[in-house]
Motif scaffolding. Structure first.
Motif, short mmCIF file in Angstrom:
data_model
loop_
_atom_site.label_atom_id
_atom_site.label_comp_id
_atom_site.label_asym_id
_atom_site.label_seq_id
_atom_site.Cartn_x
_atom_site.Cartn_y
_atom_site.Cartn_z
N LEU A 150 48.75 -37.56 20.83
CA LEU A 150 47.38 -37.05 20.72
C LEU A 150 46.37 -38.13 21.09
O LEU A 150 45.37 -37.87 21.77
CB LEU A 150 47.12 -36.57 19.29
CG LEU A 150 47.78 -35.26 18.88
CD1 LEU A 150 47.59 -35.02 17.38
CD2 LEU A 150 47.21 -34.09 19.67
N THR A 156 42.14 -34.75 24.07
CA THR A 156 41.92 -34.75 22.62
C THR A 156 40.42 -34.90 22.34
O THR A 156 39.79 -35.86 22.79
CB THR A 156 42.70 -35.88 21.94
OG1 THR A 156 44.10 -35.68 22.16
CG2 THR A 156 42.45 -35.90 20.44
N ARG A 159 36.29 -34.15 17.76
CA ARG A 159 36.56 -33.48 16.48
C ARG A 159 38.00 -33.72 16.03
O ARG A 159 38.24 -34.01 14.86
CB ARG A 159 36.29 -31.99 16.66
CG ARG A 159 36.63 -31.10 15.47
CD ARG A 159 36.10 -29.70 15.72
NE ARG A 159 36.59 -28.72 14.75
CZ ARG A 159 37.58 -27.89 14.99
NH1 ARG A 159 38.23 -27.92 16.17
NH2 ARG A 159 37.98 -27.02 14.07
N ASP A 160 38.94 -33.64 16.96
CA ASP A 160 40.34 -33.88 16.61
C ASP A 160 40.58 -35.34 16.26
O ASP A 160 41.42 -35.65 15.40
CB ASP A 160 41.26 -33.47 17.77
CG ASP A 160 41.30 -31.96 17.97
OD1 ASP A 160 41.06 -31.23 16.98
OD2 ASP A 160 41.57 -31.52 19.10
N LEU A 166 44.04 -32.19 12.78
CA LEU A 166 43.47 -30.86 12.98
C LEU A 166 44.12 -30.14 14.16
O LEU A 166 44.42 -28.94 14.08
CB LEU A 166 41.96 -30.98 13.21
CG LEU A 166 41.20 -29.66 13.35
CD1 LEU A 166 41.32 -28.84 12.06
CD2 LEU A 166 39.73 -29.94 13.67
N HIS A 167 44.36 -30.85 15.25
CA HIS A 167 44.98 -30.22 16.43
C HIS A 167 46.37 -29.66 16.08
O HIS A 167 46.73 -28.57 16.53
CB HIS A 167 45.11 -31.24 17.56
CG HIS A 167 45.78 -30.67 18.78
ND1 HIS A 167 45.09 -29.99 19.76
CD2 HIS A 167 47.09 -30.67 19.17
CE1 HIS A 167 45.94 -29.58 20.69
NE2 HIS A 167 47.15 -29.99 20.37
N GLU A 170 45.94 -26.47 14.07
CA GLU A 170 45.40 -25.37 14.85
C GLU A 170 46.34 -24.91 15.96
O GLU A 170 46.12 -23.85 16.56
CB GLU A 170 44.04 -25.77 15.43
CG GLU A 170 42.96 -25.92 14.37
CD GLU A 170 41.59 -26.20 14.95
OE1 GLU A 170 41.52 -26.61 16.14
OE2 GLU A 170 40.59 -26.01 14.23
#
Length: 242
Positions: A150, A156, A159-160, A166-167, A170
């Protein structure tokens, strides 16, 4: 040998409640110091580390780590994902346990169960089932190589990078995920034990005071029992803090 390292991400900067992780929870013990004392020895975890930022205000967190005998590593203030990757590489960790410092009642029993399930399943990411534990008492276990991928991916998002996992959450179809089950009495996602405001801080202090007066441990079982008792008695849970 694969090392598993538990990482408390901590910084003093907070828009709504600055220095909250250094706020007193009970006696002269801060939220962060309490976490260090509760989590320094966990089955399946080789080391507990604090990951803080390079900002001068976080010198106080480094001093706390030194006082508690916990290694503290520093990195980007905004890019939390890169901070975790840096800690993983510097500690030679193949597996990371992510712990946020604004939830004082992290329970080693929960973390140990998640680490054991993660290892047994050879998972890439492990956490409790979404409806099984109060907010602020969950745990995340993730493979370093997933975080490295990541971090290296130019797609990426900011926010991630801020929210680290978070990625993964989600896009669960992209990873080998493991969900961990816990006792039914702990299935209280409506309870919130994280600290983000002065009212939240007053609440966790009152929970702590009540349990200590009863001679109970600050662990998930007694906490859920007490909050369930208060709910049955009527009124909002956070009335305890008033």
């Amino acid at each position: 040998m694969n090392r598993t390292v538990a990482v408390i991400q901590a910084r003093t900067g907070s828009h709504r409640l600055p220095n909250k992780v250094l706020a007193t929870l009970y006696d002269d013990v801060s939220i962060l110091a309490h976490q260090c004392r509760m989590l320094r020895h966990m089955a399946g975890v080789d080391e507990l580390v604090i990951a803080t930022t390079d900002h001068p205000s976080d010198d106080a967190i480094v001093r706390l780590g030194e006082a508690e005998g916990i290694r503290t590593l520093r990195g980007s203030e905004d890019d939390v994902l890169s901070r975790f990757v840096q800690v993983a590489e510097r500690t030679l960790a193949g597996t990371i346990v992510r712990i946020t410092s604004d939830s004082p009642f992290r329970d080693r029993n929960v973390i140990e169960a998640c680490v054991a399930a993660h290892t047994a399943a050879r998972a890439e990411y492990t956490r409790p089932r979404p409806d099984h534990l109060p907010k602020g008492m969950r745990a995340e276990v993730v493979e370093t190589r997933v975080l490295q991928a990541l971090d290296a991916d130019p797609a990426t998002s900011r926010r991630d990078r801020e929210h680290v996992t978070l990625h993964i959450r989600e896009h669960p179809d992209q990873y080998r995920l493991e969900w961990v089950d816990f006792p039914k009495a702990w299935h209280r996602p409506d309870f919130d034990l994280s600290v983000d405001t002065p009212e939240d801080l007053a609440f966790v202090r009152s929970v702590c005071q009540t349990l200590r007066e009863r001679g109970e441990t600050l662990e998930i079982g007694p906490i859920c029992s007490m909050l369930e008792e208060m709910t049955v008695m009527g009124g909002l849970i956070k009335d305890l803090a008033r």
